[in-house]
Design an enzyme around this catalytic site. Sequence first.
Site, PDB file in Angstrom:
ATOM      1  N   PRO A  95       0.802  -1.226   0.000  1.00 30.87           N
ATOM      2  CA  PRO A  95       0.000   0.000   0.000  1.00 30.87           C
ATOM      3  C   PRO A  95       0.838   1.281   0.000  1.00 30.87           C
ATOM      4  O   PRO A  95       1.788   1.416   0.769  1.00 30.87           O
ATOM      5  CB  PRO A  95      -0.819  -0.109   1.293  1.00 30.87           C
ATOM      6  CG  PRO A  95      -0.913  -1.579   1.548  1.00 30.87           C
ATOM      7  CD  PRO A  95       0.399  -2.151   1.084  1.00 30.87           C
ATOM      8  N   CYS A  96       0.451   2.207  -0.865  1.00 29.37           N
ATOM      9  CA  CYS A  96       1.149   3.497  -0.940  1.00 29.37           C
ATOM     10  C   CYS A  96       0.475   4.532  -0.039  1.00 29.37           C
ATOM     11  O   CYS A  96       0.902   5.691   0.011  1.00 29.37           O
ATOM     12  CB  CYS A  96       1.166   4.003  -2.382  1.00 29.37           C
ATOM     13  SG  CYS A  96      -0.468   4.456  -3.033  1.00 29.37           S
ATOM     14  N   THR A  97      -0.543   4.117   0.684  1.00 23.45           N
ATOM     15  CA  THR A  97      -1.391   5.031   1.456  1.00 23.45           C
ATOM     16  C   THR A  97      -0.607   5.998   2.325  1.00 23.45           C
ATOM     17  O   THR A  97      -0.942   7.182   2.419  1.00 23.45           O
ATOM     18  CB  THR A  97      -2.350   4.222   2.353  1.00 23.45           C
ATOM     19  OG1 THR A  97      -2.814   3.083   1.643  1.00 23.45           O
ATOM     20  CG2 THR A  97      -3.523   5.077   2.793  1.00 23.45           C
TER      21      THR A  97
END
Length: 202
Positions: A95-97
């Site tokens: 995840p790049c969140t």
Amino acid sequence: MQEQSLFDSPTFQIDKKIRLIELFGGIGSQAMALRDLGVDFETYKLVEFDKYAIKSYNKIHDTNFPILDIRNIKGKDLEIREREKYCYIMTYSFPCTDLSVAGKMKGMSKEDWKNGQSTRSGLLWEVERIINELPKEELPDVLLMENVPQVHAEKNEAEFDSWLEFLRGKGYQSFTRDLNAKDFGIPQNRDRCRAPTRHRRG
């Protein structure tokens, strides 16, 4: 832009059918890319937590994968075997969140992950755990990461360098490059860091 192979230094060739292992697989965009390129592969393992992504993946790829949480996956669950027949590619677009400028940019601290305070982007270190659980003869032939360029920005540089050093210690050679989708015939200005990694066997 001149087309270049992600494995252009040195040349890397695959001469076996690919078994694709997708961690954080989403709807299977990497599987779709292999399909569109006409590559001989099978969707072998999928690890994805989002029930809607899983439903879409199974519909798109005519599969029946269950919902899986990477925190519950062990190295042995990858079932890497019959190496003489298959080349194993494992993707891990975590995840790049908490890396993206569109988010709060909390980072991917390994220390926080160890202390149970990991961000969503800190799930990268679950990949490290899984790889550590594999004996050398069961390591995937190729690892492929895709993420936002901030994965190696100043705030995350030390963590990313630590990750690449870990891969080197496992016998992998990494090639990291930032690419933009618009340079490859896609009508979208979308920067991403790609980090293909091949294992040096011997």
